[in-house]
Every structure is written in C-alpha cells, then in structure tokens.
Design an enzyme around this catalytic site. Sequence first.
Site, PDB file in Angstrom:
ATOM      1  N   SER A 165       0.830  -1.202   0.000  1.00 39.18           N
ATOM      2  CA  SER A 165       0.000   0.000   0.000  1.00 39.18           C
ATOM      3  C   SER A 165       0.871   1.261   0.000  1.00 39.18           C
ATOM      4  O   SER A 165       1.686   1.451  -0.900  1.00 39.18           O
ATOM      5  CB  SER A 165      -0.972  -0.048   1.184  1.00 39.18           C
ATOM      6  OG  SER A 165      -1.981   0.918   1.059  1.00 39.18           O
ATOM      7  N   ASP A 259     -10.015  -3.305  -5.676  1.00 35.75           N
ATOM      8  CA  ASP A 259      -9.184  -2.256  -5.080  1.00 35.75           C
ATOM      9  C   ASP A 259      -9.037  -1.141  -6.108  1.00 35.75           C
ATOM     10  O   ASP A 259      -8.637  -1.399  -7.246  1.00 35.75           O
ATOM     11  CB  ASP A 259      -7.803  -2.858  -4.740  1.00 35.75           C
ATOM     12  CG  ASP A 259      -6.846  -1.870  -4.079  1.00 35.75           C
ATOM     13  OD1 ASP A 259      -7.160  -0.670  -4.012  1.00 35.75           O
ATOM     14  OD2 ASP A 259      -5.777  -2.322  -3.639  1.00 35.75           O
ATOM     15  N   HIS A 289      -8.125  -4.774  -0.739  1.00 38.14           N
ATOM     16  CA  HIS A 289      -6.961  -4.064  -0.225  1.00 38.14           C
ATOM     17  C   HIS A 289      -6.790  -4.400   1.265  1.00 38.14           C
ATOM     18  O   HIS A 289      -7.751  -4.346   2.025  1.00 38.14           O
ATOM     19  CB  HIS A 289      -7.165  -2.552  -0.397  1.00 38.14           C
ATOM     20  CG  HIS A 289      -5.929  -1.753  -0.178  1.00 38.14           C
ATOM     21  ND1 HIS A 289      -5.076  -1.429  -1.212  1.00 38.14           N
ATOM     22  CD2 HIS A 289      -5.386  -1.235   0.944  1.00 38.14           C
ATOM     23  CE1 HIS A 289      -4.059  -0.726  -0.721  1.00 38.14           C
ATOM     24  NE2 HIS A 289      -4.232  -0.595   0.582  1.00 38.14           N
TER      25      HIS A 289
END
Length: 317
Positions: A165, A259, A289
Amino acid sequence: MTQQSSMHYRLSEEMQSLVYWSSIYSPADDDIDSIRAAYDAMCLHYTLPRDGTVNIEDKTVPQLNHPVNVRLYSPLGEAPATGWPCILYLHGGGWMVGNLDSHEFITRYLCRDLNVAVLSVDYRLTPEHHFPAAYEDCETVYHWLYQHGLQWKINPNQIVLMGDSAGGNLAAALAVQLQHTGAQACGLAMIYPCLSSGFDTASCQQQADAPLLSLADMHDYLQAYAPNTSDWQDLRLSPLLAQDFSDMPRSFIAVAEYDPLSDDGRIFADKLKQANIATEFYLGKGLLHGSLRLVRDCPVVQDLYQRMLSSLKPMFN
C-alpha cells in the site's frame, strides 16, 4: 477506511471476515489517536505471538536531524561472511497509521521463510509530518544500510525494497530515485501499491466503492500526506509518472482485484516490462486491499505469498 458496499462484491468467506473484523476495530472518532489505536488493535488481531524462530532487535538509524527507529529480524544461524541478504520493509497504512508492530504478521515470516534479514522502518507519519518526511526517512535508512549494513551483519549489495500500500509507494519511489546512482537495490516487491496521485485509472472508477479502501479514502490519505497539490507530480510521491525505468531492479508486483489501486500496480508492471526489467505481476482474484493479513487463512493470499517468495529468491542471487 470504508466498510460499505461489500454487498456489491462477491466476497469469499475470508474477505467477508476481513471486512467484519475491520468494522469491529473501527475508530471511536476522527481523532488521529483514535484512528491509530483502532488500527493497532486490528493489526494485533492478525499477529501471532512471537515463537523464537527468528532474532528480533529494535535499533535506530543515526541521522543528524531525525534518527529513524527500525526493527531488525534476522535468521537464527551464523550470518554469512558477507552479511545477510536483506528486505527493507516499508509498511502500509495511508502514510498515517502503522508502526514497527503493525506488520509483524508478514515481516517475521519473510525472515524465516527466505532465511534473510528483514528491516522494517518506523518512518514519520502524517498529519504530524507531511510529504516528503516519510520518503526521506526510508531513503535515509536505505543509504545508511548501503554504506554501513555490515555493522548489522547485512550485505549492502543484497537489499530488496518491499512494501504494501503506502509502503509500496515509498519502495517504488525510492527505486525510481536510485536509478543511475550506482546504488540501486537488487529487487523491488510491492503489494497493492499506490503509485500515482491522479486516481484516473479504470480501476479507480470501477472499484471506487470497494470495501476497506474506497476512492474517497485514497483522496483523504493523499490530501493528508501531501496537502500541497504542487507536490502531486513529484516522482517521490507519484513514481508511476517516471519517464525512465531503464535502471529499475527486478520486480514483483501483486494487486487486489477489488481495489481502486489495482491498475497502479498493473501499469507500473507494464512500464517495467517495456524497459526490459524482469517483472512478475500477480492479480489476486477476489482479494480486497489489506488482505495480506490473511496470509495464513486465505488460499488466494497464501498463493500470492508463495508466488512472492519464489519471485524474491532470485533477486538475492
């Protein structure tokens, strides 16, 4: 972190469980301390107790203006004369949450399963510290390792940059900046990274209301981290905008299907391949995610993890 809209997605039992527990650990209010406390509690839920299979030591990378706290995981055996190969792990959390504890669900296992050192970085977070503070801390740690790694029994010529991320963003940005310096990492591995500030990809539109991370969430994180919009084109924030990928390291990129950031990783992988960089791309079908936390509980995440291990091994050769 958005919980709604999960009914629009055909989620596996494991993904439904992830959405459920993320809602259980939602913050009491919008205060940053509440947000971090909820995130820390959620992380703890997915972290098994330490079992003595690796050495763990908290350290500090010296830096005149801002020393950076790090955590070193190293195999139990005797270190090679040249030092352990090392993964420099940069945690996710929207540049806003996360710390040395939050990603121990993955860092310990990378150390054990690959028999390499893993160094996780406690970089500065927003809103107290805006861009480029987080990036600069990661860069500081990398250069210190590159010059002084042997002090910690780390091989400075075998460092892989890795992150999930926001941590994937930092890892990619660092690799882009290291091009043509003679100090490039030997590998890059990213899981559902955020790599640009435009949020204009197809996945941003198609997955705008995805559970756990919506497009609105990403806008909020970006504006908190980089409130000055003139920074949004900076390659240290938006490495996907780089024109040159010719000196990038061998790479592994995994994304989650549900996502908004899914296309960031896919487009980045395509650019690397166009530059003739050995790159493996993995699409986690049905994943959300943040699903890396289910590495022990979800077959698709376990498959992603095994593919990542297979991709990481040759980076150290």
